[in-house]
Scaffold this motif. Structure first.
Motif, PDB file in Angstrom:
ATOM      1  N   ARG A   8      11.215 -15.983 -30.527  1.00  0.00           N
ATOM      2  CA  ARG A   8      11.921 -15.215 -29.493  1.00  0.00           C
ATOM      3  C   ARG A   8      13.427 -15.507 -29.505  1.00  0.00           C
ATOM      4  O   ARG A   8      14.255 -14.631 -29.267  1.00  0.00           O
ATOM      5  CB  ARG A   8      11.355 -15.535 -28.107  1.00  0.00           C
ATOM      6  N   ILE A   9      13.758 -16.769 -29.807  1.00  0.00           N
ATOM      7  CA  ILE A   9      15.180 -17.130 -29.897  1.00  0.00           C
ATOM      8  C   ILE A   9      15.784 -16.538 -31.164  1.00  0.00           C
ATOM      9  O   ILE A   9      16.879 -15.960 -31.140  1.00  0.00           O
ATOM     10  CB  ILE A   9      15.342 -18.663 -29.881  1.00  0.00           C
ATOM     11  N   TRP A  10      15.083 -16.673 -32.291  1.00  0.00           N
ATOM     12  CA  TRP A  10      15.574 -16.158 -33.571  1.00  0.00           C
ATOM     13  C   TRP A  10      15.832 -14.659 -33.494  1.00  0.00           C
ATOM     14  O   TRP A  10      16.841 -14.163 -34.016  1.00  0.00           O
ATOM     15  CB  TRP A  10      14.552 -16.476 -34.658  1.00  0.00           C
ATOM     16  N   LEU A  11      14.937 -13.928 -32.850  1.00  0.00           N
ATOM     17  CA  LEU A  11      15.061 -12.471 -32.780  1.00  0.00           C
ATOM     18  C   LEU A  11      16.081 -12.013 -31.749  1.00  0.00           C
ATOM     19  O   LEU A  11      16.318 -10.808 -31.599  1.00  0.00           O
ATOM     20  CB  LEU A  11      13.692 -11.852 -32.462  1.00  0.00           C
ATOM     21  N   GLY A  12      16.671 -12.952 -31.035  1.00  0.00           N
ATOM     22  CA  GLY A  12      17.760 -12.621 -30.123  1.00  0.00           C
ATOM     23  C   GLY A  12      17.338 -11.919 -28.856  1.00  0.00           C
ATOM     24  O   GLY A  12      18.154 -11.232 -28.229  1.00  0.00           O
ATOM     25  N   VAL A  13      16.083 -12.093 -28.436  1.00  0.00           N
ATOM     26  CA  VAL A  13      15.622 -11.427 -27.216  1.00  0.00           C
ATOM     27  C   VAL A  13      15.480 -12.410 -26.045  1.00  0.00           C
ATOM     28  O   VAL A  13      15.151 -11.999 -24.933  1.00  0.00           O
ATOM     29  CB  VAL A  13      14.280 -10.695 -27.455  1.00  0.00           C
ATOM     30  N   HIS A  14      15.706 -13.698 -26.312  1.00  0.00           N
ATOM     31  CA  HIS A  14      15.647 -14.700 -25.255  1.00  0.00           C
ATOM     32  C   HIS A  14      16.690 -15.779 -25.501  1.00  0.00           C
ATOM     33  O   HIS A  14      17.032 -16.098 -26.640  1.00  0.00           O
ATOM     34  CB  HIS A  14      14.261 -15.374 -25.199  1.00  0.00           C
ATOM     35  N   TRP A  15      17.174 -16.332 -24.395  1.00  0.00           N
ATOM     36  CA  TRP A  15      18.000 -17.519 -24.464  1.00  0.00           C
ATOM     37  C   TRP A  15      17.090 -18.742 -24.662  1.00  0.00           C
ATOM     38  O   TRP A  15      15.905 -18.697 -24.330  1.00  0.00           O
ATOM     39  CB  TRP A  15      18.811 -17.686 -23.180  1.00  0.00           C
ATOM     40  N   PHE A  16      17.691 -19.815 -25.165  1.00  0.00           N
ATOM     41  CA  PHE A  16      16.939 -21.049 -25.390  1.00  0.00           C
ATOM     42  C   PHE A  16      16.269 -21.533 -24.111  1.00  0.00           C
ATOM     43  O   PHE A  16      15.091 -21.920 -24.110  1.00  0.00           O
ATOM     44  CB  PHE A  16      17.892 -22.122 -25.941  1.00  0.00           C
ATOM     45  N   THR A  17      16.981 -21.497 -22.987  1.00  0.00           N
ATOM     46  CA  THR A  17      16.405 -22.008 -21.735  1.00  0.00           C
ATOM     47  C   THR A  17      15.327 -21.084 -21.171  1.00  0.00           C
ATOM     48  O   THR A  17      14.500 -21.525 -20.373  1.00  0.00           O
ATOM     49  CB  THR A  17      17.497 -22.241 -20.680  1.00  0.00           C
ATOM     50  N   ASP A  18      15.306 -19.824 -21.565  1.00  0.00           N
ATOM     51  CA  ASP A  18      14.185 -18.952 -21.182  1.00  0.00           C
ATOM     52  C   ASP A  18      12.887 -19.494 -21.778  1.00  0.00           C
ATOM     53  O   ASP A  18      11.845 -19.531 -21.116  1.00  0.00           O
ATOM     54  CB  ASP A  18      14.394 -17.529 -21.714  1.00  0.00           C
ATOM     55  N   VAL A  19      12.965 -19.892 -23.041  1.00  0.00           N
ATOM     56  CA  VAL A  19      11.790 -20.403 -23.741  1.00  0.00           C
ATOM     57  C   VAL A  19      11.366 -21.749 -23.172  1.00  0.00           C
ATOM     58  O   VAL A  19      10.175 -21.989 -22.917  1.00  0.00           O
ATOM     59  CB  VAL A  19      12.086 -20.511 -25.255  1.00  0.00           C
ATOM     60  N   VAL A  20      12.346 -22.638 -22.932  1.00  0.00           N
ATOM     61  CA  VAL A  20      12.023 -23.938 -22.348  1.00  0.00           C
ATOM     62  C   VAL A  20      11.386 -23.753 -20.968  1.00  0.00           C
ATOM     63  O   VAL A  20      10.405 -24.427 -20.626  1.00  0.00           O
ATOM     64  CB  VAL A  20      13.281 -24.821 -22.253  1.00  0.00           C
TER      65      VAL A  20
END
Length: 243
Positions: A189-201
């Motif tokens: 999701r981060i690689w594809l540019g659809v989420h920020w890092f903290t969204d995933v965390v």
């Protein structure tokens, strides 16, 4: 693969570990939510720096980007994981008559979806915007629905495998698949540019919180049910005398 579950597994001891873990994860999640909603400068700078770097990699390496799109859109997509969960629920009811566990699994996953969508609406965080996007996504950014759904479903299903006595080799394989899936979907999701890092965390933390809270509820229910069916102790007549 055949798993021979214990028909009536021994009730767990009343350990507060799962409950304490859920509380700790809830506090950390709340802290992150507060920082994200308040747009804390250092956190925003971290997100933007990571996003710029990974987006550049995604544009420069279309082969990896295409592979990651397949993983995130098909293999680790929330719908795919929910279908897997539905299959397990049917198995619990049809083969094991484990109605409570089936409902417990269904309700936990549903709560996870509601929490995820509720926070997205409440926080309203914008997703990254690129002049040359490699993928697209809908709704608000925080938390990542892919990361949270994978954490909840993989965590619950792995715990159920342990409860139903899966062999050690199966558990090791399942643990590897679960870890790779949870971490992998967040990274895609981060690689594809659809989420920020903290969204995933945030998705990981909230998912782990829900898993530990659900386990605490399940353990508590089993303990109470086991106590309710324990036969009353026979009175000690060894010291009595005949009338």
């Amino acid at each position: 693969m055949h798993i021979s579950p214990v028909a009536h597994p021994p009730p767990p001891t009343r350990s507060p570990v799962a409950g304490r873990a859920a509380l700790s994860l809830a506090l950390v999640s709340l802290l992150l939510l507060t920082l994200v909603a308040g747009e804390w400068g250092p956190l925003i700078a971290l997100d933007e720096g990571i996003a710029r770097t990974t987006h550049r990699w995604a544009v420069e390496d279309p082969g990896t980007t295409h592979f990651f799109r397949i993983l995130t859109d098909w293999v680790w997509d929330p719908l795919t994981l929910r279908i897997l969960c539905a299959v397990v629920i049917v198995w619990l009811v049809w083969r094991q008559s484990a109605w409570f566990t089936a409902w417990w699994l269904l309700v936990t996953v549903a709560i996870g979806t509601l929490v995820q969508q509720g926070l997205k609406a409440a926080v309203g965080r914008e997703r990254p915007v690129w002049p040359d996007p490699v993928d697209s996504a809908h709704y608000a950014a925080f938390p990542s629905g892919h990361a949270m759904t994978a954490t909840v479903i993989c965590g619950l299903l792995f715990w159920l495998l342990r409860q139903y006595g899966a062999p050690a080799g199966v558990l090791r394989t399942a643990a590897t698949v679960a870890v790779v899936s949870v971490i992998g979907v967040g990274l895609t999701r981060i690689w594809l540019g659809v989420h920020w890092f903290t969204d995933v965390v945030g998705g990981w933390l909230l998912g782990a919180m829900l898993v530990t809270a659900a386990i605490a509820v399940h353990n508590r229910r089993r303990s109470v049910a086991a106590e309710a069916v324990e036969p009353a102790a026979e009175p000690d007549r060894s010291s009595g005398s005949r009338p």
